[in-house]
Every structure is written in C-alpha cells, then in structure tokens.
Design a protein around this motif. Structure first.
Motif, PDB file in Angstrom:
ATOM      1  N   PRO A   1       0.800  -1.232   0.000  1.00 39.35           N
ATOM      2  CA  PRO A   1       0.000   0.000   0.000  1.00 39.35           C
ATOM      3  C   PRO A   1       0.831   1.280   0.000  1.00 39.35           C
ATOM      4  O   PRO A   1       0.460   2.268  -0.640  1.00 39.35           O
ATOM      5  N   GLY A   2       1.964   1.245   0.705  1.00 38.43           N
ATOM      6  CA  GLY A   2       2.793   2.443   0.768  1.00 38.43           C
ATOM      7  C   GLY A   2       3.434   2.819  -0.550  1.00 38.43           C
ATOM      8  O   GLY A   2       3.927   3.939  -0.715  1.00 38.43           O
ATOM      9  N   ASN A   3       3.448   1.899  -1.510  1.00 40.12           N
ATOM     10  CA  ASN A   3       4.061   2.171  -2.811  1.00 40.12           C
ATOM     11  C   ASN A   3       3.027   2.482  -3.901  1.00 40.12           C
ATOM     12  O   ASN A   3       3.389   2.684  -5.057  1.00 40.12           O
ATOM     13  N   ILE A   4       1.757   2.481  -3.530  1.00 38.30           N
ATOM     14  CA  ILE A   4       0.694   2.697  -4.506  1.00 38.30           C
ATOM     15  C   ILE A   4       0.578   4.168  -4.902  1.00 38.30           C
ATOM     16  O   ILE A   4       0.189   4.515  -6.006  1.00 38.30           O
ATOM     17  N   GLY A   5       0.938   5.042  -3.965  1.00 37.69           N
ATOM     18  CA  GLY A   5       0.857   6.469  -4.271  1.00 37.69           C
ATOM     19  C   GLY A   5       0.147   7.232  -3.176  1.00 37.69           C
ATOM     20  O   GLY A   5       0.291   6.920  -1.993  1.00 37.69           O
ATOM     21  N   SER A   6      -0.639   8.213  -3.555  1.00 40.47           N
ATOM     22  CA  SER A   6      -1.302   9.094  -2.599  1.00 40.47           C
ATOM     23  C   SER A   6      -2.309   8.342  -1.741  1.00 40.47           C
ATOM     24  O   SER A   6      -2.728   7.226  -2.061  1.00 40.47           O
ATOM     25  N   ALA A   7      -2.716   8.990  -0.658  1.00 34.30           N
ATOM     26  CA  ALA A   7      -3.711   8.400   0.235  1.00 34.30           C
ATOM     27  C   ALA A   7      -5.010   8.130  -0.510  1.00 34.30           C
ATOM     28  O   ALA A   7      -5.701   7.129  -0.251  1.00 34.30           O
ATOM     29  N   GLU A   8      -5.353   8.990  -1.453  1.00 40.22           N
ATOM     30  CA  GLU A   8      -6.572   8.799  -2.236  1.00 40.22           C
ATOM     31  C   GLU A   8      -6.486   7.548  -3.099  1.00 40.22           C
ATOM     32  O   GLU A   8      -7.459   6.796  -3.231  1.00 40.22           O
ATOM     33  N   ARG A   9      -5.313   7.306  -3.685  1.00 37.99           N
ATOM     34  CA  ARG A   9      -5.129   6.106  -4.511  1.00 37.99           C
ATOM     35  C   ARG A   9      -5.227   4.839  -3.660  1.00 37.99           C
ATOM     36  O   ARG A   9      -5.822   3.836  -4.080  1.00 37.99           O
ATOM     37  N   VAL A  10      -4.647   4.884  -2.491  1.00 41.76           N
ATOM     38  CA  VAL A  10      -4.737   3.737  -1.579  1.00 41.76           C
ATOM     39  C   VAL A  10      -6.200   3.492  -1.226  1.00 41.76           C
ATOM     40  O   VAL A  10      -6.674   2.344  -1.226  1.00 41.76           O
ATOM     41  N   ARG A  11      -6.928   4.570  -0.939  1.00 39.76           N
ATOM     42  CA  ARG A  11      -8.344   4.434  -0.593  1.00 39.76           C
ATOM     43  C   ARG A  11      -9.127   3.792  -1.739  1.00 39.76           C
ATOM     44  O   ARG A  11      -9.981   2.922  -1.514  1.00 39.76           O
ATOM     45  N   GLU A  12      -8.824   4.176  -2.973  1.00 38.08           N
ATOM     46  CA  GLU A  12      -9.512   3.608  -4.135  1.00 38.08           C
ATOM     47  C   GLU A  12      -9.220   2.117  -4.284  1.00 38.08           C
ATOM     48  O   GLU A  12     -10.108   1.326  -4.612  1.00 38.08           O
ATOM     49  N   VAL A  13      -7.965   1.727  -4.075  1.00 38.98           N
ATOM     50  CA  VAL A  13      -7.592   0.312  -4.188  1.00 38.98           C
ATOM     51  C   VAL A  13      -8.276  -0.506  -3.099  1.00 38.98           C
ATOM     52  O   VAL A  13      -8.841  -1.580  -3.360  1.00 38.98           O
ATOM     53  N   VAL A  14      -8.246  -0.014  -1.879  1.00 38.70           N
ATOM     54  CA  VAL A  14      -8.893  -0.719  -0.770  1.00 38.70           C
ATOM     55  C   VAL A  14     -10.388  -0.831  -1.021  1.00 38.70           C
ATOM     56  O   VAL A  14     -11.006  -1.881  -0.775  1.00 38.70           O
ATOM     57  N   SER A  15     -10.989   0.228  -1.519  1.00 38.71           N
ATOM     58  CA  SER A  15     -12.419   0.220  -1.823  1.00 38.71           C
ATOM     59  C   SER A  15     -12.742  -0.820  -2.894  1.00 38.71           C
ATOM     60  O   SER A  15     -13.725  -1.564  -2.778  1.00 38.71           O
ATOM     61  N   ALA A  16     -11.885  -0.909  -3.926  1.00 36.16           N
ATOM     62  CA  ALA A  16     -12.108  -1.903  -4.987  1.00 36.16           C
ATOM     63  C   ALA A  16     -11.973  -3.322  -4.442  1.00 36.16           C
ATOM     64  O   ALA A  16     -12.761  -4.211  -4.788  1.00 36.16           O
ATOM     65  N   ALA A  17     -10.973  -3.521  -3.591  1.00 36.75           N
ATOM     66  CA  ALA A  17     -10.784  -4.842  -2.984  1.00 36.75           C
ATOM     67  C   ALA A  17     -12.001  -5.227  -2.147  1.00 36.75           C
ATOM     68  O   ALA A  17     -12.511  -6.355  -2.234  1.00 36.75           O
ATOM     69  N   ARG A  18     -12.482  -4.287  -1.357  1.00 38.35           N
ATOM     70  CA  ARG A  18     -13.644  -4.559  -0.501  1.00 38.35           C
ATOM     71  C   ARG A  18     -14.894  -4.820  -1.355  1.00 38.35           C
ATOM     72  O   ARG A  18     -15.647  -5.774  -1.093  1.00 38.35           O
ATOM     73  N   ASP A  19     -15.119  -4.005  -2.371  1.00 41.23           N
ATOM     74  CA  ASP A  19     -16.315  -4.134  -3.203  1.00 41.23           C
ATOM     75  C   ASP A  19     -16.356  -5.445  -3.977  1.00 41.23           C
ATOM     76  O   ASP A  19     -17.437  -5.976  -4.257  1.00 41.23           O
TER      77      ASP A  19
END
Length: 393
Positions: free
Chosen positions: A123-141
C-alpha cells in the motif's frame, strides 16, 4: 488384506509426540475459496511466468500447476493488457488467482474488477492516500483479499537509510507500516510476506513478524535458485519455519516451471506431516546389497504414480537390512531379496513374493491403484452412512 490390517498401518503412521507441530495462531482470511490462516491447511502457491496478456498460454500453465496440486496461483499484471486478460483466465481455471501489482494503482482496481481473488501490493508504494483508498475500496467491493509483499531487494529508502542495509528488523518494520495503512482504512483481509534470498534473514524476519502480529503469513525464500539448489535452500528455510509452526501459505520460488514449485511444496509439507497428497515414497539410496535397481525403479514410479491424489505410503528398499522395518511403517512395501526374489509387504506384513521375470513396476502400480480404490470406496461408504437420511413426507 482386511480393512483392520490397513487401519493398523494407518494408526502407526499417525503423529507421535515428537512429530507434533504447534502451529502459530493467526487470523483467517479468504483467498477466493481457499481459507488462509487459522486452522486451515497450509496452502501451496506458485506463479506463472507466461505473459499474462497471453491468456491461452497462462491458462495452460495454470492447469499444469492444478494437476500438481496447487491451491493458489499468482499472475503478474504490469500493464492494462494483462488485467484485460484476467477475466478470461479466472473463468477458465479452478484455483483462485492473485494479481501481482507493483506501483500502478489502476492495475489493482482493474484486477479486482476482473475477478482476482487477491491483490499482491504494498500500500505504501501505490501512491497518494486517495489512490490507496480507491484500491482498498475496490478490494472490498469485489471480495478481494490483499497480500502485503515485502522483499529485501526492494525495501523503502527510509528504512535502508535507518538500518544501513536490508535486515530482518527492516523487513518487519516495512511490513507493519504497510499493514497499518490497511488497518487505518478498516481493511483486515490481508496476509503478509517478508521474503529474502538469504535464508537466515528470511527466517529471522518471519520469526519476528510472527511474534509481532496475528496476521496470516505467506512464507517463502525468494529467488532461491535452480530446481536443485532452490529446492535445498527453500527446504531449509521453509522447513525451519514450518517446524516452528510459522506459515499459513507458501511458495517455493524456483527457476523452474511452476508445477515443479508445487511438487516441491507438497514434498516439504508431506515430510513434516502437515499435509498429505498422493503417494509418498520412502526409498533407500541403494548400495551393493540391492536386489534390484532402486534408483531407476523409484524414478519410474514417481513419474507413473503422479496421477494418484489419495494419500498412500510406499517403501522401496533394496535389501533386507532396512526393508522389513520400513515396510512396517508404510501401506505397501517392496524389499529386495537374493536370487531375484523380492518380498512385497501390505499393511506392514509379508504378503507375497515377486520373482525374476515379473514386471515389478507394473505390479507395484497395480497394487497402489487397488489400494487407492479400496480407500476411496471405504470413504464413500462412510460418507453415505453418515449422511442424514431423507424422510418422505
């Protein structure tokens, strides 16, 4: 031999106090249909080396790994063409697919939408906090779990500056930093790996991480080397961890076809009594006392018995020094004798002789297949007996 005789051997091959492994207690997550952690069996993984964008070649490689007994397969997703092929790959195979993502957060989102069961990211290499939030949201969805994959060869700059070089402490600190990012997003469906090509570093890092958290751990010695050298290296490192109860899922990383990684993984788990699949052959290294060519016999049997999935033990010993003793501990056994007369054991007891001129290989295969058929028939009958009877209204 009667059923009771077989059960004698089965009970003799059970765990003794000195064979007991106390597994570390960890949380359980799901990678598709495969449970990882908790009381779930230790799962075996591999990774394809085809271009993921070539769906046909990737599917063929995964199917070979499935035949070898793989539980989870990882595929690399470096570009949009790869994630575009994922939906077809996921649809055509029978095991959960992990999408290997580095840096590109959009690839992670695309992979989740395409049906990946797990995303391998940091997660720390994905980019901004917003990008991490989007990835986590996609994983959860989309019901994806996540694997945090820390590697000694790609540690963060601030940790290299802090520690001066890759070491177990740096690996663990990196892993826990990434884990905190997911936890801060209230996402807990993740496992962690802290891999290194150095066995000492990897084992020490996993031991420290195991003491620091209850997340399920994906264990492996990365970039272990060729089939022979990598097997030895991985067996030392993974065997050490598994014996200590550390590890919930594992990959043997070899410069070899993926199915070879799977076979070695199974051999490691079978050697420690952690999982059982197929025929486990106990054989001697052979010497001048051997009554038949042990090395050639074992090589042929390993190849021709690969289709067997039911757990079974088979001893192939060249002479009577250790043959009868080993046969006591196996379902079937063959011990070399003088004048070309070899003894066949069943359930630890002498059963019949093989004479010169008989096809030993075919005879052993027939015995194994007959025993497997008996085991499966007994299991089916037991299952039917235990099923609740339907009552007609």
């Amino acid at each position: 031999m009667g059923g009771d005789s077989w059960r004698i051997v089965e009970s003799m091959s059970g765990y003794r106090p000195y064979q007991h492994i106390e597994r570390r207690k960890s949380r359980q997550i799901m990678v598709g249909k495969v449970a990882v952690g908790g009381d779930a069996p230790i799962s075996i993984q591999t990774m394809t080396n085809t271009l993921t964008s070539d769906a046909k070649a990737t599917i063929e490689q995964i199917r070979l790994a499935e035949i070898a007994g793989v539980d989870i397969v990882r595929v690399s997703c470096p570009d949009e063409e790869s994630t575009a092929a994922l939906s077809e790959i996921v649809h055509e195979v029978n095991v959960p697919i992990v999408a290997d993502i580095h840096f590109h957060y959009k690839r992670a989102i695309e992979a989740a939408k395409a049906g990946a069961a797990c995303l391998r990211i940091n997660p720390g290499n994905i980019g901004s906090a917003e990008r991490v939030r989007e990835v986590v949201s996609a994983a959860r969805d989309h019901g994806c779990s996540i694997r945090i994959g820390v590697n000694a060869g790609s540690l963060e700059k601030h940790l290299l500056e802090k520690y001066g070089e890759p070491n177990p402490e740096a690996l663990v600190e990196s892993a826990l930093e990434h884990a905190k990012i997911l936890q801060d997003h209230d996402f807990h469906e993740f496992k962690i790996s802290v891999k290194a090509s150095d066995v000492f570093m990897a084992v020490a890092a996993y031991q420290q991480l195991a003491d620091s958290c209850d997340h399920p751990l994906h264990i492996g010695i990365t970039e272990a080397g060729s089939k022979r050298a990598g097997t030895v290296k991985s067996s030392i490192g993974l065997g050490n961890l598994l014996w200590a109860g550390v590890g919930d899922t594992m990959r043997v990383s070899l410069s070899a076809p993926p199915q070879e990684e799977v076979l070695v993984g199974w051999d490691i788990l079978k050697s420690l009594g952690l999982r059982h699949r197929g025929v486990k052959i106990i054989s001697c290294p052979s010497c001048a006392r051997q009554g038949f060519n042990v090395v050639e016999t074992v090589q042929i049997l390993e190849d021709r018995l690969q289709h067997i999935k039911t757990p079974l033990t088979l001893s192939i010993i060249g002479c009577v020094v250790n043959g009868p003793g080993e046969a006591l501990m196996t379902d079937l056994g063959v011990t070399g004798g003088g004048a070309g007369r070899h003894m066949v054991y069943a359930a630890g007891r002498q059963d019949h002789r093989l004479e010169d001129g008989q096809d030993m290989i075919s005879h052993i295969i027939d015995l194994v297949e007959a025993r497997v058929a008996k085991i499966e028939a007994e299991k089916a009958a037991e299952t039917e007996q235990n099923e609740p009877k339907k009552v007609n209204a």
